[in-house]
Scaffold this motif. Structure first.
Motif, PDB file in Angstrom:
ATOM      1  N   LEU A  67       0.839  -1.182   0.000  1.00 57.13           N
ATOM      2  CA  LEU A  67       0.000   0.000   0.000  1.00 57.13           C
ATOM      3  C   LEU A  67       0.885   1.248   0.000  1.00 57.13           C
ATOM      4  CD1 LEU A  67      -3.340   0.609   1.237  1.00 57.13           C
ATOM      5  CD2 LEU A  67      -1.674   2.167   2.229  1.00 57.13           C
ATOM      6  N   ASP A  68       0.764   2.054  -1.050  1.00 58.31           N
ATOM      7  CA  ASP A  68       1.521   3.298  -1.195  1.00 58.31           C
ATOM      8  C   ASP A  68       0.903   4.338  -0.259  1.00 58.31           C
ATOM      9  OD1 ASP A  68       2.608   5.755  -1.968  1.00 58.31           O
ATOM     10  OD2 ASP A  68       2.473   5.319  -4.111  1.00 58.31           O
ATOM     11  N   THR A  69       1.643   4.724   0.762  1.00 60.95           N
ATOM     12  CA  THR A  69       1.112   5.640   1.776  1.00 60.95           C
ATOM     13  C   THR A  69       0.860   7.042   1.228  1.00 60.95           C
ATOM     14  OG1 THR A  69       3.345   6.166   2.547  1.00 60.95           O
ATOM     15  CG2 THR A  69       2.167   4.401   3.707  1.00 60.95           C
ATOM     16  N   GLU A  70       1.537   7.409   0.141  1.00 64.59           N
ATOM     17  CA  GLU A  70       1.301   8.720  -0.471  1.00 64.59           C
ATOM     18  C   GLU A  70      -0.023   8.723  -1.233  1.00 64.59           C
ATOM     19  OE1 GLU A  70       3.412  11.628  -0.296  1.00 64.59           O
ATOM     20  OE2 GLU A  70       4.033  10.390   1.377  1.00 64.59           O
ATOM     21  N   ALA A  71      -0.304   7.639  -1.943  1.00 66.30           N
ATOM     22  CA  ALA A  71      -1.529   7.547  -2.740  1.00 66.30           C
ATOM     23  C   ALA A  71      -2.749   7.223  -1.875  1.00 66.30           C
ATOM     24  CB  ALA A  71      -1.371   6.490  -3.829  1.00 66.30           C
ATOM     25  N   GLU A  72      -2.532   6.532  -0.779  1.00 65.78           N
ATOM     26  CA  GLU A  72      -3.641   6.070   0.073  1.00 65.78           C
ATOM     27  C   GLU A  72      -3.459   6.574   1.506  1.00 65.78           C
ATOM     28  OE1 GLU A  72      -6.164   4.794  -1.294  1.00 65.78           O
ATOM     29  OE2 GLU A  72      -5.341   4.178  -3.221  1.00 65.78           O
ATOM     30  N   GLN A  73      -3.431   7.900   1.648  1.00 64.28           N
ATOM     31  CA  GLN A  73      -3.159   8.511   2.950  1.00 64.28           C
ATOM     32  C   GLN A  73      -4.231   8.194   3.990  1.00 64.28           C
ATOM     33  OE1 GLN A  73      -2.136  12.664   2.527  1.00 64.28           O
ATOM     34  NE2 GLN A  73      -0.667  12.207   0.904  1.00 64.28           N
ATOM     35  N   ALA A  74      -5.478   8.037   3.575  1.00 66.17           N
ATOM     36  CA  ALA A  74      -6.551   7.758   4.539  1.00 66.17           C
ATOM     37  C   ALA A  74      -6.359   6.385   5.187  1.00 66.17           C
ATOM     38  CB  ALA A  74      -7.916   7.835   3.859  1.00 66.17           C
ATOM     39  N   ILE A  75      -5.990   5.393   4.399  1.00 65.48           N
ATOM     40  CA  ILE A  75      -5.775   4.056   4.963  1.00 65.48           C
ATOM     41  C   ILE A  75      -4.536   4.056   5.848  1.00 65.48           C
ATOM     42  CG2 ILE A  75      -5.299   1.624   4.434  1.00 65.48           C
ATOM     43  CD1 ILE A  75      -6.917   2.058   1.812  1.00 65.48           C
ATOM     44  N   ALA A  76      -3.465   4.699   5.384  1.00 68.35           N
ATOM     45  CA  ALA A  76      -2.250   4.793   6.202  1.00 68.35           C
ATOM     46  C   ALA A  76      -2.555   5.501   7.522  1.00 68.35           C
ATOM     47  CB  ALA A  76      -1.153   5.528   5.437  1.00 68.35           C
ATOM     48  N   GLY A  77      -3.382   6.534   7.472  1.00 74.33           N
ATOM     49  CA  GLY A  77      -3.765   7.250   8.686  1.00 74.33           C
ATOM     50  C   GLY A  77      -4.589   6.395   9.621  1.00 74.33           C
ATOM     51  N   ARG A  78      -5.500   5.602   9.065  1.00 73.72           N
ATOM     52  CA  ARG A  78      -6.339   4.726   9.894  1.00 73.72           C
ATOM     53  C   ARG A  78      -5.481   3.728  10.665  1.00 73.72           C
ATOM     54  NH1 ARG A  78     -10.339   0.484   7.346  1.00 73.72           N
ATOM     55  NH2 ARG A  78      -9.472   1.482   5.537  1.00 73.72           N
ATOM     56  N   TYR A  79      -4.374   3.288  10.072  1.00 73.83           N
ATOM     57  CA  TYR A  79      -3.477   2.343  10.755  1.00 73.83           C
ATOM     58  C   TYR A  79      -2.338   3.060  11.476  1.00 73.83           C
ATOM     59  CZ  TYR A  79      -6.059  -1.538   8.930  1.00 73.83           C
ATOM     60  OH  TYR A  79      -7.066  -2.425   8.682  1.00 73.83           O
ATOM     61  N   ALA A  80      -2.407   4.372  11.563  1.00 71.36           N
ATOM     62  CA  ALA A  80      -1.436   5.191  12.299  1.00 71.36           C
ATOM     63  C   ALA A  80      -0.002   4.862  11.887  1.00 71.36           C
ATOM     64  CB  ALA A  80      -1.624   5.031  13.808  1.00 71.36           C
ATOM     65  N   ILE A  81       0.238   4.843  10.584  1.00 71.92           N
ATOM     66  CA  ILE A  81       1.579   4.559  10.065  1.00 71.92           C
ATOM     67  C   ILE A  81       2.417   5.820  10.258  1.00 71.92           C
ATOM     68  CG2 ILE A  81       2.930   3.938   8.019  1.00 71.92           C
ATOM     69  CD1 ILE A  81       1.087   1.684   9.164  1.00 71.92           C
ATOM     70  N   ARG A  82       3.445   5.718  11.065  1.00 70.80           N
ATOM     71  CA  ARG A  82       4.302   6.864  11.388  1.00 70.80           C
ATOM     72  C   ARG A  82       5.693   6.733  10.779  1.00 70.80           C
ATOM     73  NH1 ARG A  82       0.168   8.891  11.983  1.00 70.80           N
ATOM     74  NH2 ARG A  82      -0.959   9.160  13.910  1.00 70.80           N
ATOM     75  N   SER A  83       6.100   5.508  10.433  1.00 67.48           N
ATOM     76  CA  SER A  83       7.394   5.297   9.789  1.00 67.48           C
ATOM     77  C   SER A  83       7.208   4.217   8.734  1.00 67.48           C
ATOM     78  CB  SER A  83       8.461   4.894  10.811  1.00 67.48           C
ATOM     79  OG  SER A  83       8.157   3.631  11.368  1.00 67.48           O
ATOM     80  N   ILE A  84       8.026   4.289   7.700  1.00 70.61           N
ATOM     81  CA  ILE A  84       7.942   3.295   6.639  1.00 70.61           C
ATOM     82  C   ILE A  84       9.347   2.809   6.313  1.00 70.61           C
ATOM     83  CG2 ILE A  84       5.744   3.960   5.596  1.00 70.61           C
ATOM     84  CD1 ILE A  84       7.280   5.737   3.663  1.00 70.61           C
ATOM     85  N   PRO A  85       9.497   1.584   5.863  1.00 72.87           N
ATOM     86  CA  PRO A  85       8.430   0.614   5.659  1.00 72.87           C
ATOM     87  C   PRO A  85       7.903   0.066   6.989  1.00 72.87           C
ATOM     88  CG  PRO A  85      10.546  -0.444   5.263  1.00 72.87           C
ATOM     89  CD  PRO A  85      10.822   1.016   5.533  1.00 72.87           C
ATOM     90  N   THR A  86       6.607  -0.181   7.020  1.00 75.64           N
ATOM     91  CA  THR A  86       5.968  -0.856   8.150  1.00 75.64           C
ATOM     92  C   THR A  86       5.098  -1.962   7.589  1.00 75.64           C
ATOM     93  OG1 THR A  86       5.967   1.050   9.645  1.00 75.64           O
ATOM     94  CG2 THR A  86       4.274  -0.609  10.030  1.00 75.64           C
TER      95      THR A  86
END
Length: 151
Positions: free
Chosen positions: A97-116
């Motif tokens: 999942l590309d966190t730039e393209a899918e910011q809402a999903i990344a936000g829902r999973y509280a992604i703070r660092s990548i890769p995760t």
């Protein structure tokens, strides 16, 4: 509701739910709707259009690599994650999942660092691991995390 004798496998191509006998998961199989392979040995590209189907509808755990194209460690881990997909299917589905393209999903999973990597089963987060890893470490971590699900 599925029984121990079968699993619901979401098609990586069209998103249809397919009931597959557990004993035949290793044989692959094709989608009943679009007739493409249910397992490709490669991670899926996850988007807002297909994420919920793979994260919540199927019986297979979903291992998500949250990444971004600008991230050096993410690019470094990409071939390792792809190699792990070939070894972990059909026990689980792997997706990127590309966190730039899918910011809402990344936000829902509280992604703070990548890769995760996040292991999800039936819509629920089971385990999480941050940082680039080689293929064998990804496989070992994912298998260990899956064992923890059996509770």
């Amino acid at each position: 509701m599925t029984s121990p004798e079968s699993k619901i496998v979401v098609c990586p191509s069209c998103g249809a739910s397919n009931r597959v006998p557990t004993a035949k998961l290793g044989a692959g199989g094709t989608c009943g709707r679009c007739h493409t392979a249910l397992f490709t040995g490669k991670p899926l590209v996850l988007t807002s259009a297909n994420f919920e189907a793979h994260a919540g509808k199927g019986d297979l755990p979903l291992l998500v690599d949250f990444w971004a194209s600008w991230c050096g460690p993410c690019r470094q881990m990409a071939p390792a994650f792809e190699a792990a997909a070939a070894r972990l299917e059909p026990m689980m589905r792997l997706g990127k999942l590309d966190t730039e393209a899918e910011q809402a999903i990344a936000g829902r999973y509280a992604i703070r660092s990548i890769p995760t990597m996040v292991l999800i089963h039936k819509g629920r987060e089971i385990a999480r691991q941050s940082g680039a890893m080689p293929p064998q470490a990804i496989v070992q971590w994912a298998q260990s995390a899956m064992m923890g699900m059996a509770g």
